[in-house]
Every structure is written in structure tokens, then in C-alpha cells.
Design a protein around this motif. Structure first.
Motif, PDB file in Angstrom:
ATOM      1  N   ARG A  72       0.840  -1.215   0.000  1.00 16.41           N
ATOM      2  CA  ARG A  72       0.000   0.000   0.000  1.00 16.41           C
ATOM      3  C   ARG A  72       0.870   1.257   0.000  1.00 16.41           C
ATOM      4  O   ARG A  72       0.563   2.223  -0.703  1.00 16.41           O
ATOM      5  N   ALA A  73       1.955   1.218   0.788  1.00 18.00           N
ATOM      6  CA  ALA A  73       2.874   2.362   0.805  1.00 18.00           C
ATOM      7  C   ALA A  73       3.504   2.549  -0.575  1.00 18.00           C
ATOM      8  O   ALA A  73       3.633   3.680  -1.066  1.00 18.00           O
ATOM      9  N   GLN A  74       3.889   1.432  -1.217  1.00 20.75           N
ATOM     10  CA  GLN A  74       4.467   1.522  -2.561  1.00 20.75           C
ATOM     11  C   GLN A  74       3.450   2.074  -3.552  1.00 20.75           C
ATOM     12  O   GLN A  74       3.778   2.902  -4.407  1.00 20.75           O
ATOM     13  N   VAL A  75       2.204   1.597  -3.438  1.00 23.98           N
ATOM     14  CA  VAL A  75       1.146   2.090  -4.338  1.00 23.98           C
ATOM     15  C   VAL A  75       0.930   3.582  -4.110  1.00 23.98           C
ATOM     16  O   VAL A  75       0.787   4.359  -5.061  1.00 23.98           O
ATOM     17  N   LYS A  76       0.935   3.994  -2.829  1.00 25.37           N
ATOM     18  CA  LYS A  76       0.740   5.413  -2.524  1.00 25.37           C
ATOM     19  C   LYS A  76       1.890   6.237  -3.104  1.00 25.37           C
ATOM     20  O   LYS A  76       1.670   7.292  -3.703  1.00 25.37           O
ATOM     21  N   GLU A  77       3.129   5.751  -2.946  1.00 25.41           N
ATOM     22  CA  GLU A  77       4.282   6.455  -3.519  1.00 25.41           C
ATOM     23  C   GLU A  77       4.186   6.498  -5.044  1.00 25.41           C
ATOM     24  O   GLU A  77       4.487   7.518  -5.667  1.00 25.41           O
ATOM     25  N   ALA A  78       3.770   5.367  -5.620  1.00 29.95           N
ATOM     26  CA  ALA A  78       3.636   5.328  -7.084  1.00 29.95           C
ATOM     27  C   ALA A  78       2.568   6.304  -7.556  1.00 29.95           C
ATOM     28  O   ALA A  78       2.741   6.988  -8.569  1.00 29.95           O
ATOM     29  N   GLU A  79       1.454   6.393  -6.800  1.00 30.84           N
ATOM     30  CA  GLU A  79       0.397   7.350  -7.167  1.00 30.84           C
ATOM     31  C   GLU A  79       0.916   8.772  -7.071  1.00 30.84           C
ATOM     32  O   GLU A  79       0.641   9.605  -7.944  1.00 30.84           O
ATOM     33  N   GLN A  80       1.671   9.073  -5.985  1.00 26.95           N
ATOM     34  CA  GLN A  80       2.228  10.415  -5.841  1.00 26.95           C
ATOM     35  C   GLN A  80       3.215  10.710  -6.965  1.00 26.95           C
ATOM     36  O   GLN A  80       3.216  11.802  -7.531  1.00 26.95           O
ATOM     37  N   ALA A  81       4.057   9.721  -7.279  1.00 22.19           N
ATOM     38  CA  ALA A  81       5.016   9.915  -8.375  1.00 22.19           C
ATOM     39  C   ALA A  81       4.275  10.120  -9.689  1.00 22.19           C
ATOM     40  O   ALA A  81       4.654  10.968 -10.509  1.00 22.19           O
ATOM     41  N   TYR A  82       3.188   9.363  -9.898  1.00 22.58           N
ATOM     42  CA  TYR A  82       2.392   9.504 -11.124  1.00 22.58           C
ATOM     43  C   TYR A  82       1.769  10.890 -11.188  1.00 22.58           C
ATOM     44  O   TYR A  82       1.816  11.550 -12.224  1.00 22.58           O
ATOM     45  N   ARG A  83       1.195  11.331 -10.069  1.00 21.96           N
ATOM     46  CA  ARG A  83       0.587  12.673 -10.056  1.00 21.96           C
ATOM     47  C   ARG A  83       1.634  13.745 -10.343  1.00 21.96           C
ATOM     48  O   ARG A  83       1.384  14.690 -11.089  1.00 21.96           O
ATOM     49  N   GLN A  84       2.824  13.582  -9.718  1.00 23.37           N
ATOM     50  CA  GLN A  84       3.886  14.560  -9.946  1.00 23.37           C
ATOM     51  C   GLN A  84       4.342  14.530 -11.399  1.00 23.37           C
ATOM     52  O   GLN A  84       4.581  15.568 -12.007  1.00 23.37           O
ATOM     53  N   ALA A  85       4.447  13.313 -11.956  1.00 20.46           N
ATOM     54  CA  ALA A  85       4.862  13.188 -13.363  1.00 20.46           C
ATOM     55  C   ALA A  85       3.825  13.839 -14.277  1.00 20.46           C
ATOM     56  O   ALA A  85       4.170  14.547 -15.231  1.00 20.46           O
ATOM     57  N   VAL A  86       2.539  13.619 -13.976  1.00 23.62           N
ATOM     58  CA  VAL A  86       1.473  14.235 -14.786  1.00 23.62           C
ATOM     59  C   VAL A  86       1.535  15.755 -14.654  1.00 23.62           C
ATOM     60  O   VAL A  86       1.423  16.490 -15.645  1.00 23.62           O
ATOM     61  N   LYS A  87       1.762  16.233 -13.418  1.00 24.61           N
ATOM     62  CA  LYS A  87       1.847  17.676 -13.198  1.00 24.61           C
ATOM     63  C   LYS A  87       3.036  18.256 -13.966  1.00 24.61           C
ATOM     64  O   LYS A  87       2.900  19.279 -14.649  1.00 24.61           O
ATOM     65  N   ASP A  88       4.204  17.587 -13.855  1.00 20.99           N
ATOM     66  CA  ASP A  88       5.391  18.058 -14.586  1.00 20.99           C
ATOM     67  C   ASP A  88       5.149  18.038 -16.086  1.00 20.99           C
ATOM     68  O   ASP A  88       5.524  18.973 -16.797  1.00 20.99           O
ATOM     69  N   PHE A  89       4.516  16.964 -16.561  1.00 23.47           N
ATOM     70  CA  PHE A  89       4.227  16.849 -17.994  1.00 23.47           C
ATOM     71  C   PHE A  89       3.303  17.976 -18.447  1.00 23.47           C
ATOM     72  O   PHE A  89       3.542  18.603 -19.484  1.00 23.47           O
ATOM     73  N   ASN A  90       2.259  18.245 -17.655  1.00 21.11           N
ATOM     74  CA  ASN A  90       1.332  19.324 -18.013  1.00 21.11           C
ATOM     75  C   ASN A  90       2.037  20.675 -18.003  1.00 21.11           C
ATOM     76  O   ASN A  90       1.775  21.532 -18.851  1.00 21.11           O
ATOM     77  N   GLU A  91       2.956  20.877 -17.029  1.00 22.77           N
ATOM     78  CA  GLU A  91       3.701  22.133 -16.989  1.00 22.77           C
ATOM     79  C   GLU A  91       4.588  22.266 -18.220  1.00 22.77           C
ATOM     80  O   GLU A  91       4.690  23.343 -18.808  1.00 22.77           O
ATOM     81  N   ARG A  92       5.244  21.153 -18.606  1.00 21.59           N
ATOM     82  CA  ARG A  92       6.092  21.199 -19.806  1.00 21.59           C
ATOM     83  C   ARG A  92       5.256  21.482 -21.047  1.00 21.59           C
ATOM     84  O   ARG A  92       5.682  22.222 -21.937  1.00 21.59           O
ATOM     85  N   ILE A  93       4.059  20.888 -21.111  1.00 25.02           N
ATOM     86  CA  ILE A  93       3.181  21.150 -22.262  1.00 25.02           C
ATOM     87  C   ILE A  93       2.769  22.619 -22.275  1.00 25.02           C
ATOM     88  O   ILE A  93       2.752  23.258 -23.330  1.00 25.02           O
ATOM     89  N   ALA A  94       2.457  23.171 -21.079  1.00 27.28           N
ATOM     90  CA  ALA A  94       2.076  24.585 -21.009  1.00 27.28           C
ATOM     91  C   ALA A  94       3.244  25.469 -21.447  1.00 27.28           C
ATOM     92  O   ALA A  94       3.052  26.432 -22.198  1.00 27.28           O
ATOM     93  N   GLU A  95       4.456  25.133 -20.984  1.00 32.38           N
ATOM     94  CA  GLU A  95       5.633  25.902 -21.399  1.00 32.38           C
ATOM     95  C   GLU A  95       5.845  25.782 -22.899  1.00 32.38           C
ATOM     96  O   GLU A  95       6.177  26.764 -23.571  1.00 32.38           O
ATOM     97  N   ARG A  96       5.671  24.572 -23.434  1.00 34.08           N
ATOM     98  CA  ARG A  96       5.842  24.372 -24.881  1.00 34.08           C
ATOM     99  C   ARG A  96       4.806  25.186 -25.647  1.00 34.08           C
ATOM    100  O   ARG A  96       5.117  25.821 -26.647  1.00 34.08           O
ATOM    101  N   ASP A  97       3.552  25.188 -25.122  1.00 34.23           N
ATOM    102  CA  ASP A  97       2.506  25.976 -25.789  1.00 34.23           C
ATOM    103  C   ASP A  97       2.839  27.457 -25.757  1.00 34.23           C
ATOM    104  O   ASP A  97       2.647  28.166 -26.749  1.00 34.23           O
ATOM    105  N   ASP A  98       3.358  27.935 -24.587  1.00 35.22           N
ATOM    106  CA  ASP A  98       3.759  29.347 -24.503  1.00 35.22           C
ATOM    107  C   ASP A  98       4.875  29.641 -25.495  1.00 35.22           C
ATOM    108  O   ASP A  98       4.836  30.654 -26.202  1.00 35.22           O
TER     109      ASP A  98
END
Length: 197
Positions: A72-98
Motif C-alpha cells: 500500500r505504501a508503494q502504491v501510494k508512492e507510485a500514485e504520488q510519483a504519477y501525479r507529480q509526473a502528470v503535473k510536470d508533464f502538463n507544466e512542460r506542455i504549457a511551457e511548450r505551448d507558450d
């Protein structure tokens, strides 16, 4: 005596029978006690085995619970890492769009400047062609002016000193009118060669 014997045998039978019966009962009870003891031992052994199994099962359950918590701890860490990766990806897409919007704006500006410069170049080429034609016309007129100037100088040099005196003499001035007419003709020819911008 016979009666006595029969009575003694009967008595003895009565005494022996309950004793024999008591021995049989005692044997049966001993057998039952042995059987009960064996069953009790077997039940105790079975209880001990079941207790050992229960302890092993509880230990296995505790191990699985801890393992489950770890997962469960690993799943929680993986979910947090996934959310962070999605957030970073969205930020990079926003920067690319800008960046893309900035590039589009810069490209539009550059294209506009290029069109303006191209229009200016076309205009300047047209003006340059006009100026070249005008320059050639001026050069041709200059050639004619030089020829006219040469004619004036040649005519003036062709005059004799006596003609020069007669030309400039205010009293006689025979040739003066002729000279003035020639000068006016030369002036008209020069004015015709004047460049008009």
C-alpha cells in the motif's frame, strides 16, 4: 450335605459372581479409562498441533499484513510519483505551448517585416530602374550639352579679332544681333537639355 454343597457352591457362586462381575466391570472401566486417556492425549496432541498451526497462521497473517502495508505504501508512492509526473508533464506542455505561441508571434512579425521589406525592395527596385533610365537620359543630355558647349567654344574661337571687336562695339555692332541670335539659339538648346526629375 449335598444341600450344603449346593448352598456353598451357590454361595460361592454368589460371592464369586459379583467379584467376577466387579473384576469385569473394573477391567471394562480400566479399558474405558485407558481409552479416554488415549483419546485425551490424542485430543491434547491435536490441540497442540492446532495451536501450532494457529500460531503459524497468525504469524503468516501478520507477515502478509505487513507485506500488504508495504505494498500500500508503494502504491501510494507510485500514485504520488504519477501525479507529480502528470503535473510536470502538463507544466512542460504549457511551457511548450507558450513557447509555440511566442514563436508563432515572432514568425508572424518576421513574415510581416519580410513582406514590408519585400514591398520596399520592389518599390526601390522600381525607383532604381526609373533612376537608371533617368540617369541614362541625363547622361545623353550631358553628352548633347557638351556638344553644344563645344559648338559655342568652336564658334567663339572661329571669330577673328576684328569680328570680336565689331561684335562688342556698341556703336557699330553689325554682328551683335547675329551674335545675340546665335547665343539665344544656344541657350534654347541648353534649356532643352535640362534634366527634369
Amino acid at each position: 450335605m449335598r444341600l450344603l454343597r449346593v448352598s456353598s457352591v451357590a454361595m460361592l457362586a454368589l460371592i464369586i459372581a459379583p467379584a467376577a462381575y466387579a473384576d469385569q466391570e473394573s477391567d471394562r472401566l480400566r479399558e474405558a479409562l485407558r481409552s479416554a486417556t488415549a483419546q485425551a492425549r490424542a485430543a491434547e496432541d491435536q490441540r497442540a498441533a492446532l495451536q501450532a498451526k494457529l500460531t503459524a497462521t497468525e504469524q503468516e497473517r501478520e507477515r502478509l499484513r505487513k507485506q500488504n502495508e508495504g505494498y500500500r505504501a508503494q502504491v501510494k508512492e507510485a500514485e504520488q510519483a504519477y501525479r507529480q509526473a502528470v503535473k510536470d508533464f502538463n507544466e512542460r506542455i504549457a511551457e511548450r505551448d507558450d513557447s509555440l505561441e511566442k514563436w508563432k508571434a515572432a514568425y508572424g512579425e518576421a513574415a510581416s517585416v519580410a513582406r514590408t521589406k519585400d514591398a520596399e525592395r520592389t518599390k526601390f527596385e522600381s525607383e532604381a530602374a526609373t533612376f537608371k533610365a533617368s540617369s541614362k537620359a541625363c547622361e545623353a543630355k550631358n553628352v548633347r550639352l557638351v556638344k553644344i558647349a563645344d559648338d559655342v567654344v568652336a564658334q567663339y574661337e572661329a571669330m577673328s579679332p576684328f569680328e570680336k571687336i565689331l561684335d562688342h562695339d556698341p556703336v557699330i555692332g553689325f554682328k551683335r544681333v547675329e551674335h545675340q541670335n546665335a547665343a539665344q539659339d544656344f541657350r534654347d538648346k541648353i534649356i532643352e537639355q535640362k534634366a527634369k526629375p
